[in-house]
Design a protein around this motif. Structure first.
Motif, mmCIF file in Angstrom:
data_model
loop_
_atom_site.group_PDB
_atom_site.id
_atom_site.type_symbol
_atom_site.label_atom_id
_atom_site.label_comp_id
_atom_site.label_asym_id
_atom_site.label_seq_id
_atom_site.Cartn_x
_atom_site.Cartn_y
_atom_site.Cartn_z
ATOM 1 N N LYS A 154 6.479 91.292 21.685
ATOM 2 C CA LYS A 154 4.889 90.661 21.834
ATOM 3 C C LYS A 154 5.040 89.067 22.079
ATOM 4 N N GLU A 155 5.761 88.448 21.574
ATOM 5 C CA GLU A 155 6.137 86.980 22.087
ATOM 6 C C GLU A 155 6.422 86.998 23.639
ATOM 7 N N GLN A 156 7.327 87.479 24.008
ATOM 8 C CA GLN A 156 7.742 87.617 25.474
ATOM 9 C C GLN A 156 6.445 87.981 26.465
ATOM 10 N N GLU A 157 5.701 88.843 26.060
ATOM 11 C CA GLU A 157 4.773 89.440 26.804
ATOM 12 C C GLU A 157 3.572 88.516 26.828
ATOM 13 N N LEU A 158 3.187 87.794 25.542
ATOM 14 C CA LEU A 158 2.221 86.676 25.553
ATOM 15 C C LEU A 158 2.763 85.431 26.532
ATOM 16 N N HIS A 159 3.888 85.146 26.328
ATOM 17 C CA HIS A 159 4.337 83.934 27.045
ATOM 18 C C HIS A 159 4.267 84.179 28.595
ATOM 19 N N ALA A 160 4.741 85.502 28.888
ATOM 20 C CA ALA A 160 4.721 85.826 30.331
ATOM 21 C C ALA A 160 3.398 85.672 30.788
ATOM 22 N N HIS A 161 2.638 86.434 30.026
ATOM 23 C CA HIS A 161 1.165 86.312 30.533
ATOM 24 C C HIS A 161 0.681 85.084 30.699
ATOM 25 N N PRO A 218 1.200 91.576 39.362
ATOM 26 C CA PRO A 218 2.231 91.112 38.126
ATOM 27 C C PRO A 218 1.389 90.627 36.814
ATOM 28 N N ILE A 219 0.359 90.029 36.900
ATOM 29 C CA ILE A 219 -0.506 89.560 35.699
ATOM 30 C C ILE A 219 -1.234 90.553 34.956
ATOM 31 N N GLU A 220 -1.792 91.486 35.843
ATOM 32 C CA GLU A 220 -2.591 92.566 35.257
ATOM 33 C C GLU A 220 -1.580 93.638 34.517
ATOM 34 N N GLN A 221 -0.385 93.802 34.813
ATOM 35 C CA GLN A 221 0.469 94.759 34.380
ATOM 36 C C GLN A 221 0.735 94.311 33.074
ATOM 37 N N VAL A 222 1.132 93.057 32.992
ATOM 38 C CA VAL A 222 1.134 92.424 31.504
ATOM 39 C C VAL A 222 0.113 92.664 30.537
ATOM 40 N N ARG A 223 -1.106 92.201 31.014
ATOM 41 C CA ARG A 223 -2.274 92.217 30.474
ATOM 42 C C ARG A 223 -2.708 93.631 29.841
ATOM 43 N N ALA A 224 -2.375 94.814 30.642
ATOM 44 C CA ALA A 224 -2.631 96.095 30.201
ATOM 45 C C ALA A 224 -1.589 96.691 29.104
ATOM 46 N N ARG A 225 -0.339 95.881 29.140
ATOM 47 C CA ARG A 225 0.498 96.359 28.268
ATOM 48 C C ARG A 225 0.231 95.649 26.760
ATOM 49 N N LEU A 226 -0.497 94.543 26.802
ATOM 50 C CA LEU A 226 -0.663 93.783 25.696
ATOM 51 C C LEU A 226 -1.850 94.308 24.894
#
Length: 369
Positions: free
Chosen positions: A54-61, A315-323
């Motif tokens: 979760k922390e890595q996804e939030l950081h990358a986003h 790239p951003i939408e991919q992470v956003r969708a996963r979050l």
């Protein structure tokens, strides 16, 4: 020709940690996994089995969003005439530099070409100082004398920002030579594009790096177009990850639109270099949404091509969708992050348009005689 400019500390401090985002993950984590992208089509949205916390996804986003919003604002200021000269935006390629920065250790160095704003922000340089340099103000990282393509920060281990195509490759190899000479355990990350991959100095650098087993990772950001020419028309072999084959340098193609795939490949490549095994090549198959520079209308490709990439591989939408899917963040929380990032960018733009221009006496400083 732009004068060589020493880095000046930008005025003001900008908070780099979002209240709504989690703290930055440990940089030294090593994760296995393999991902290859086809040279003939858009990279598949796969992560090679890598999962982010979760922390890595939030950081990358957040970090990718900061680059996206910063570049959008830079484009606006350029259109208003507040930024002069050349201005090359990084929109669409954010996963490459953020994924790689998630794999480095403190003290590792970064050097790149002229599409460099995203790399600066990923290295945690102050957005105010970066934007002020774009507008030619004294609070910029090069005192307002370097502009978009010439910024440095020794403190953040960022060594440019170079306007000459491919010039950073030999310089970055030199950084790796210094690291080996000092035996400091650091790795040099050298970014360059698909167009620069055909430069002669690139291969001279490859040869020396392999001969001396230098701790360097060459990151080829293949956004499919060198200026206005597609890589298929400019390169006889479009698998750029194999450009080091004749020097016995290992390489791999990576889905440069998936930050998880980039992080996994970065872990492997950096570990290889840090362990004394020599150079490594990563071809990041990515895509830029805007033209080569702000003066490029990009008529050499269709609007449908760009739109399809935005809709299926952003790239951003991919992470956003996963979050959202994994329940790691709500729509409201992600909107809060976007607002916080926009506030940072707006503050940077405000500073960059109101800060004083360099004093005329600065014309005689930072010049190599």
């Amino acid at each position: 020709m732009a004068a060589s400019a020493a880095k000046a500390a930008p005025k003001g401090e900008t908070a780099r940690t979002a209240k709504a985002a989690a703290p930055k993950p440990q940089r030294a984590a090593k994760t296995a996994g393999k991902n290859a992208a086809s040279k003939d089509k858009a990279p598949a949205a796969t992560s090679g089995g890598l999962s982010f916390s979760k922390e890595q996804e939030l950081h990358a986003h957040r970090e990718m969003l900061l680059i996206r919003r910063f570049e959008e604002k830079a484009g606006q200021l350029y259109g208003m005439g507040l930024i002069g000269g050349f201005c090359h935006l990084y929109i669409g390629q954010e996963a490459v530099v953020i994924g790689m920065q998630m794999a480095v250790e403190q003290g590792d160095q970064v050097i790149t070409g002229y599409r460099d704003h995203g790399h600066m922000l990923a290295c945690e340089m102050d957005p105010k100082g970066v934007m002020a340099e774009l507008t030619g103000r004294r609070g910029g990282y090069s005192k307002g004398k370097g502009g978009s393509m010439h910024m440095f920060s020794v403190e953040k281990q960022f060594y440019g920002g170079h306007g000459i195509v491919g010039a950073q490759v030999s310089l970055g190899t030199g950084l790796a030579f210094a690291n080996k000479y000092k035996k400091n355990g650091k790795v040099s990350l050298v970014y360059f594009g698909d167009g620069a991959s055909n430069q002669g100095q690139v291969y001279e650098s490859f040869n020396m790096a392999k001969l001396w087993k230098l701790p360097v990772v060459y990151v080829i950001e293949n956004n499919k177009y060198g200026m206005g020419t597609s890589v298929e028309r400019a390169s006889s072999n479009t698998n750029l990850s194999q450009r080091g084959a004749s020097f016995d340098i290992p390489g791999e193609q990576v889905d440069g639109m998936d930050v998880r795939a980039v992080k996994a490949a970065g872990d492997r490549a950096i570990a290889h270099a840090r362990e004394g095994k020599g150079p490594y090549i990563l071809e990041m198959v990515t895509y830029r949404y805007r033209g080569h520079s702000m003066s490029d209308p990009a008529k050499y490709r269709s609007k449908d091509e760009v739109q399809k990439m935005r809709e299926t591989h952003d790239p951003i939408e991919q992470v956003r969708a996963r979050l959202l899917k994994d329940g790691h963040a709500s729509e409201e929380e992600l909107k809060a992050v976007d607002k916080e990032v926009r506030d940072i960018v707006n503050a940077a733009a405000e500073f960059a348009t109101n800060d004083a221009e360099p004093d005329p006496s600065e014309l005689w400083t930072d010049i190599l005689r």
